[in-house]
Design a protein around this motif. Structure first.
Motif, mmCIF file in Angstrom:
data_model
loop_
_atom_site.group_PDB
_atom_site.id
_atom_site.type_symbol
_atom_site.label_atom_id
_atom_site.label_comp_id
_atom_site.label_asym_id
_atom_site.label_seq_id
_atom_site.Cartn_x
_atom_site.Cartn_y
_atom_site.Cartn_z
ATOM 1 N N PRO A 44 0.835 -1.201 0.000
ATOM 2 C CA PRO A 44 0.000 0.000 0.000
ATOM 3 C C PRO A 44 0.870 1.252 0.000
ATOM 4 C CG PRO A 44 0.052 -0.932 2.195
ATOM 5 C CD PRO A 44 0.835 -1.867 1.305
ATOM 6 N N ALA A 45 0.459 2.233 -0.759
ATOM 7 C CA ALA A 45 1.201 3.485 -0.885
ATOM 8 C C ALA A 45 0.510 4.562 -0.053
ATOM 9 C CB ALA A 45 1.262 3.908 -2.346
ATOM 10 N N PHE A 46 1.343 5.484 0.444
ATOM 11 C CA PHE A 46 0.834 6.596 1.239
ATOM 12 C C PHE A 46 1.401 7.896 0.680
ATOM 13 C CE2 PHE A 46 0.601 2.889 3.836
ATOM 14 C CZ PHE A 46 -0.598 3.019 4.515
ATOM 15 N N ARG A 47 0.672 8.987 0.917
ATOM 16 C CA ARG A 47 1.160 10.297 0.511
ATOM 17 C C ARG A 47 1.067 11.238 1.697
ATOM 18 N NH1 ARG A 47 -3.575 12.775 -3.423
ATOM 19 N NH2 ARG A 47 -5.194 12.901 -1.821
ATOM 20 N N THR A 48 1.837 12.312 1.613
ATOM 21 C CA THR A 48 1.796 13.349 2.635
ATOM 22 C C THR A 48 0.879 14.456 2.144
ATOM 23 O OG1 THR A 48 4.039 12.834 3.340
ATOM 24 C CG2 THR A 48 3.168 14.993 3.962
ATOM 25 N N VAL A 49 0.013 14.924 3.013
ATOM 26 C CA VAL A 49 -0.925 16.002 2.693
ATOM 27 C C VAL A 49 -0.684 17.131 3.681
ATOM 28 C CG1 VAL A 49 -3.363 16.629 2.551
ATOM 29 C CG2 VAL A 49 -2.629 14.357 1.835
ATOM 30 N N ILE A 50 -0.671 18.347 3.184
ATOM 31 C CA ILE A 50 -0.524 19.525 4.046
ATOM 32 C C ILE A 50 -1.876 20.220 4.088
ATOM 33 C CG2 ILE A 50 0.665 21.715 4.388
ATOM 34 C CD1 ILE A 50 3.009 20.522 2.765
ATOM 35 N N ASP A 51 -2.434 20.356 5.304
ATOM 36 C CA ASP A 51 -3.767 20.976 5.412
ATOM 37 C C ASP A 51 -3.656 22.504 5.438
ATOM 38 O OD1 ASP A 51 -3.177 21.788 8.037
ATOM 39 O OD2 ASP A 51 -4.250 20.109 8.944
ATOM 40 N N ALA A 52 -4.776 23.177 5.589
ATOM 41 C CA ALA A 52 -4.845 24.645 5.533
ATOM 42 C C ALA A 52 -4.020 25.313 6.630
ATOM 43 C CB ALA A 52 -6.299 25.107 5.626
ATOM 44 N N THR A 53 -3.796 24.611 7.738
ATOM 45 C CA THR A 53 -3.008 25.183 8.836
ATOM 46 C C THR A 53 -1.510 24.936 8.648
ATOM 47 O OG1 THR A 53 -3.073 23.204 10.228
ATOM 48 C CG2 THR A 53 -4.934 24.769 10.421
ATOM 49 N N GLY A 54 -1.153 24.176 7.636
ATOM 50 C CA GLY A 54 0.253 23.848 7.390
ATOM 51 C C GLY A 54 0.689 22.550 8.042
ATOM 52 N N ALA A 55 -0.231 21.886 8.732
ATOM 53 C CA ALA A 55 0.096 20.612 9.380
ATOM 54 C C ALA A 55 0.181 19.504 8.331
ATOM 55 C CB ALA A 55 -0.956 20.274 10.423
ATOM 56 N N LYS A 56 1.144 18.619 8.515
ATOM 57 C CA LYS A 56 1.331 17.489 7.599
ATOM 58 C C LYS A 56 0.709 16.238 8.202
ATOM 59 C CE LYS A 56 5.794 19.044 5.879
ATOM 60 N NZ LYS A 56 7.213 18.674 5.737
ATOM 61 N N ARG A 57 0.147 15.423 7.318
ATOM 62 C CA ARG A 57 -0.360 14.119 7.752
ATOM 63 C C ARG A 57 -0.195 13.130 6.611
ATOM 64 N NH1 ARG A 57 -5.364 13.610 5.390
ATOM 65 N NH2 ARG A 57 -6.419 15.563 4.972
ATOM 66 N N ARG A 58 -0.037 11.861 6.946
ATOM 67 C CA ARG A 58 0.079 10.806 5.942
ATOM 68 C C ARG A 58 -1.294 10.171 5.769
ATOM 69 N NH1 ARG A 58 4.342 9.537 3.214
ATOM 70 N NH2 ARG A 58 4.214 7.312 3.463
ATOM 71 N N GLU A 59 -1.623 9.870 4.526
ATOM 72 C CA GLU A 59 -2.896 9.218 4.231
ATOM 73 C C GLU A 59 -2.676 8.196 3.125
ATOM 74 O OE1 GLU A 59 -5.543 12.358 2.899
ATOM 75 O OE2 GLU A 59 -4.919 12.080 0.830
ATOM 76 N N PRO A 60 -3.546 7.193 3.055
ATOM 77 C CA PRO A 60 -3.428 6.235 1.959
ATOM 78 C C PRO A 60 -3.551 6.957 0.612
ATOM 79 C CG PRO A 60 -4.936 5.420 3.634
ATOM 80 C CD PRO A 60 -4.616 6.850 3.982
ATOM 81 N N LEU A 61 -2.757 6.534 -0.338
ATOM 82 C CA LEU A 61 -2.787 7.129 -1.677
ATOM 83 C C LEU A 61 -4.088 6.733 -2.359
ATOM 84 C CD1 LEU A 61 -1.137 8.674 -3.870
ATOM 85 C CD2 LEU A 61 -0.390 6.419 -4.663
ATOM 86 N N PRO A 62 -4.924 7.711 -2.752
ATOM 87 C CA PRO A 62 -6.164 7.353 -3.444
ATOM 88 C C PRO A 62 -5.866 6.824 -4.853
ATOM 89 C CG PRO A 62 -5.989 9.745 -3.187
ATOM 90 C CD PRO A 62 -4.796 9.141 -2.529
ATOM 91 N N ALA A 63 -6.642 5.865 -5.299
ATOM 92 C CA ALA A 63 -6.430 5.244 -6.613
ATOM 93 C C ALA A 63 -6.437 6.279 -7.729
ATOM 94 C CB ALA A 63 -7.494 4.177 -6.867
ATOM 95 N N GLU A 64 -7.255 7.312 -7.614
ATOM 96 C CA GLU A 64 -7.338 8.316 -8.688
ATOM 97 C C GLU A 64 -6.066 9.156 -8.807
ATOM 98 O OE1 GLU A 64 -9.522 9.818 -5.063
ATOM 99 O OE2 GLU A 64 -9.706 8.030 -6.300
ATOM 100 N N ALA A 65 -5.171 9.090 -7.822
ATOM 101 C CA ALA A 65 -3.908 9.834 -7.879
ATOM 102 C C ALA A 65 -2.803 9.064 -8.602
ATOM 103 C CB ALA A 65 -3.447 10.193 -6.469
ATOM 104 N N ILE A 66 -3.035 7.790 -8.867
ATOM 105 C CA ILE A 66 -2.011 6.940 -9.496
ATOM 106 C C ILE A 66 -1.944 7.252 -10.984
ATOM 107 C CG2 ILE A 66 -1.355 4.559 -10.026
ATOM 108 C CD1 ILE A 66 -2.673 3.826 -7.290
ATOM 109 N N GLU A 67 -0.744 7.589 -11.447
ATOM 110 C CA GLU A 67 -0.549 7.985 -12.839
ATOM 111 C C GLU A 67 0.130 6.930 -13.703
ATOM 112 O OE1 GLU A 67 0.686 11.945 -13.627
ATOM 113 O OE2 GLU A 67 -0.186 12.696 -11.760
ATOM 114 N N ALA A 68 0.784 5.942 -13.086
ATOM 115 C CA ALA A 68 1.450 4.886 -13.846
ATOM 116 C C ALA A 68 1.645 3.681 -12.934
ATOM 117 C CB ALA A 68 2.799 5.366 -14.380
ATOM 118 N N VAL A 69 1.898 2.533 -13.544
ATOM 119 C CA VAL A 69 2.194 1.301 -12.808
ATOM 120 C C VAL A 69 3.469 0.699 -13.386
ATOM 121 C CG1 VAL A 69 -0.222 0.885 -12.186
ATOM 122 C CG2 VAL A 69 0.706 -0.137 -14.276
ATOM 123 N N ARG A 70 4.168 -0.091 -12.542
ATOM 124 C CA ARG A 70 5.435 -0.678 -13.008
ATOM 125 C C ARG A 70 5.671 -2.020 -12.323
ATOM 126 N NH1 ARG A 70 10.817 2.762 -11.920
ATOM 127 N NH2 ARG A 70 10.392 2.235 -9.747
#
Length: 170
Positions: free
Chosen positions: A122-148
């Motif tokens: 499973p892949a995760f990404r870092t997201v920065i919210d409006a306050t500048g806080a960072k959090r990790r979340e599962p990578l949504p399928a719609e964000a995937i641009e290629a497979v290998r």
């Protein structure tokens, strides 16, 4: 009805890249072909792969990439990368390889590092919210641009390998 999206055929470690849909390519004795079928459910509830040239939103497509080693030597360290075309979303868990391989997806994972990165699932990404806080979340399928697939085994001389993955039409 929607026409099935055009996409680059594939990219290999040998830097072969084609812009066609169902085409055969050759590079230094390696020939590859990419094709697709629409996944349909039969009356008894089993899946059937059907050749069509149009799809509807919500339908699933299975892409298959076949490689044949026409060289006199085995091919080691082969990596097969293909894009997830615009207008579709990758469907995790349906990727296959006829040879042992490490499967990865490509997406923007770190907002402070520009560009796309590869990750195993499973892949995760870092997201920065409006306050500048960072959090990790599962990578949504719609964000995937290629497979290998990074093949762990050699593609033996005279042999063929098959990789496949599925997408759903947006």
């Amino acid at each position: 009805m929607t026409r099935i999206p055009m996409m680059p055929l594939f990219s290999l470690v040998s830097a072969v890249s084609l812009f066609a849909f169902t085409v055969q390519a050759q590079a230094q004795g390696l020939s590859s072909e990419m094709s697709f079928k629409v996944v349909e459910m039969t009356e008894d509830g089993t899946e059937s792969l059907v050749e069509r040239d149009t799809v509807r939103p919500g339908e699933m497509i299975e892409y298959a990439i076949t490689h044949h080693n026409g060289m006199d030597a085995d091919l080691l360290g082969l990596a097969v990368a293909v894009p997830v075309p615009a207008g579709v979303t990758y469907v995790p868990g349906n990727e296959t390889s006829s040879l042992p391989a490490n499967f990865e997806v490509q997406a923007e994972m770190e907002p402070e590092i520009p560009g796309l990165e590869w990750s195993a699932l499973p892949a995760f990404r870092t997201v920065i919210d409006a306050t500048g806080a960072k959090r990790r979340e599962p990578l949504p399928a719609e964000a995937i641009e290629a497979v290998r697939w990074n093949l762990d085994a050699a593609l033996s001389s005279g042999e063929a390998a098959l990789n496949s993955y599925r997408v759903v039409v947006n």
